[in-house]
Scaffold this motif. Sequence first.
Motif, short mmCIF file in Angstrom:
data_model
loop_
_atom_site.label_atom_id
_atom_site.label_comp_id
_atom_site.label_asym_id
_atom_site.label_seq_id
_atom_site.Cartn_x
_atom_site.Cartn_y
_atom_site.Cartn_z
N VAL A 169 6.25 19.83 2.14
CA VAL A 169 7.04 18.59 2.18
C VAL A 169 6.13 17.46 1.72
CG1 VAL A 169 8.32 17.01 3.67
CG2 VAL A 169 8.42 19.48 4.09
N VAL A 170 6.59 16.70 0.73
CA VAL A 170 5.78 15.62 0.15
C VAL A 170 6.52 14.31 0.33
CG1 VAL A 170 4.76 14.76 -1.99
CG2 VAL A 170 4.79 17.21 -1.53
N GLY A 171 5.77 13.26 0.66
CA GLY A 171 6.38 11.95 0.81
C GLY A 171 5.49 10.85 0.26
N LYS A 172 6.13 9.75 -0.15
CA LYS A 172 5.44 8.53 -0.59
C LYS A 172 6.07 7.38 0.17
CE LYS A 172 3.96 10.14 -5.09
NZ LYS A 172 2.54 10.14 -4.89
N ILE A 173 5.28 6.72 1.00
CA ILE A 173 5.77 5.67 1.87
C ILE A 173 5.02 4.39 1.56
CG2 ILE A 173 6.11 4.97 4.27
CD1 ILE A 173 5.37 8.55 3.57
N THR A 174 5.76 3.30 1.39
CA THR A 174 5.15 2.00 1.11
C THR A 174 5.03 1.21 2.41
OG1 THR A 174 6.10 2.01 -1.10
CG2 THR A 174 5.33 -0.10 -0.25
N PHE A 175 3.84 0.66 2.62
CA PHE A 175 3.57 -0.26 3.72
C PHE A 175 3.21 -1.61 3.13
CE2 PHE A 175 2.70 3.88 5.52
CZ PHE A 175 3.27 3.79 6.78
N ARG A 176 3.58 -2.68 3.81
CA ARG A 176 3.19 -4.03 3.39
C ARG A 176 2.17 -4.56 4.39
NH1 ARG A 176 4.41 -7.57 -0.09
NH2 ARG A 176 6.33 -6.59 -0.79
N ALA A 177 0.98 -4.85 3.87
CA ALA A 177 -0.08 -5.43 4.69
C ALA A 177 0.05 -6.94 4.59
CB ALA A 177 -1.45 -4.98 4.22
N TRP A 194 0.86 -1.17 0.00
CA TRP A 194 0.00 0.00 0.00
C TRP A 194 0.90 1.23 0.00
CZ3 TRP A 194 -5.43 0.09 0.17
CH2 TRP A 194 -6.04 -1.18 0.27
N LEU A 195 0.51 2.24 -0.76
CA LEU A 195 1.30 3.45 -0.89
C LEU A 195 0.59 4.62 -0.21
CD1 LEU A 195 3.80 4.82 -2.22
CD2 LEU A 195 2.27 5.41 -4.11
N LEU A 196 1.24 5.17 0.82
CA LEU A 196 0.73 6.36 1.50
C LEU A 196 1.38 7.58 0.87
CD1 LEU A 196 -0.79 7.80 3.85
CD2 LEU A 196 1.29 7.50 5.19
N SER A 197 0.57 8.47 0.33
CA SER A 197 1.05 9.75 -0.19
C SER A 197 0.66 10.80 0.84
CB SER A 197 0.39 10.07 -1.53
OG SER A 197 0.66 9.05 -2.46
N ILE A 198 1.62 11.63 1.23
CA ILE A 198 1.38 12.60 2.29
C ILE A 198 2.05 13.92 1.96
CG2 ILE A 198 3.37 11.73 3.62
CD1 ILE A 198 1.69 12.24 6.18
N ALA A 199 1.39 15.00 2.32
CA ALA A 199 1.94 16.34 2.14
C ALA A 199 1.77 17.10 3.44
CB ALA A 199 1.23 17.07 1.00
N ALA A 200 2.81 17.84 3.83
CA ALA A 200 2.77 18.56 5.10
C ALA A 200 3.43 19.92 4.97
CB ALA A 200 3.47 17.75 6.19
N LYS A 201 2.94 20.86 5.73
CA LYS A 201 3.56 22.18 5.83
C LYS A 201 4.38 22.19 7.12
CE LYS A 201 3.02 25.31 3.54
NZ LYS A 201 3.91 25.72 2.45
N VAL A 202 5.68 22.47 6.96
CA VAL A 202 6.58 22.57 8.11
C VAL A 202 6.72 24.05 8.45
CG1 VAL A 202 8.94 22.18 8.92
CG2 VAL A 202 7.80 20.45 7.53
N GLN A 203 6.57 24.35 9.72
CA GLN A 203 6.63 25.73 10.18
C GLN A 203 7.93 26.40 9.73
OE1 GLN A 203 5.99 25.93 14.38
NE2 GLN A 203 5.37 28.05 14.30
N GLY A 204 7.80 27.55 9.10
CA GLY A 204 8.97 28.31 8.64
C GLY A 204 9.46 27.95 7.25
N GLU A 205 8.87 26.92 6.64
CA GLU A 205 9.29 26.51 5.30
C GLU A 205 8.25 26.97 4.28
OE1 GLU A 205 12.05 25.32 4.36
OE2 GLU A 205 12.86 24.89 6.33
N PRO A 206 8.68 27.60 3.19
CA PRO A 206 7.71 28.06 2.20
C PRO A 206 7.14 26.92 1.34
CG PRO A 206 9.94 28.59 1.50
CD PRO A 206 10.05 28.01 2.88
N GLU A 207 7.90 25.84 1.17
CA GLU A 207 7.47 24.73 0.32
C GLU A 207 6.77 23.65 1.14
OE1 GLU A 207 11.30 23.58 -1.10
OE2 GLU A 207 11.18 24.89 -2.84
#
Length: 131
Positions: free
Chosen positions: A121-129, A106-119
């Motif tokens: 942060v995007v990640g794609k993490i694979t989990f195995r069920a 399973w692929l988790l796609s996640i986006a987050a705003k980090v305090q003080g950063e203008p861009e």
Amino acid sequence: MFRKSILAGAILALAMCLDVAAFAGADDYVFEPVKAEVKKGDDVIVSVRLKHKATGKPVSDAVIAQTRIDMGPDGMAEMASPLTAVPSNEPGIYSFKTDLTMAGRWLLSIAAKVQGEPETVVGKITFRATK
């Protein structure tokens, strides 16, 4: 002319002394799975750790802007599952409750705003069920 050289040298020296964090960006952060393997089923908790790459320190104050989990490494829209954020007691850990209906990746796609950063942060993490 001599003054311009001294001024240019002073500016260069000041720029080199600035903290590297002042030039940080979204690529300076990484999402990692807390446990890459989880049991399939309903109400499964998947957790990711958000770290600052240079320091290895967890990032606790990020605001999760977007999440999605799909079956397979390329994401299969027809096998998407809803995600609900759940609290975590550990700094830098972001947890979500979801239904992983089938064994496999399973692929988790996640986006987050980090305090003080203008861009964002995007990640794609694979989990195995597993069964």
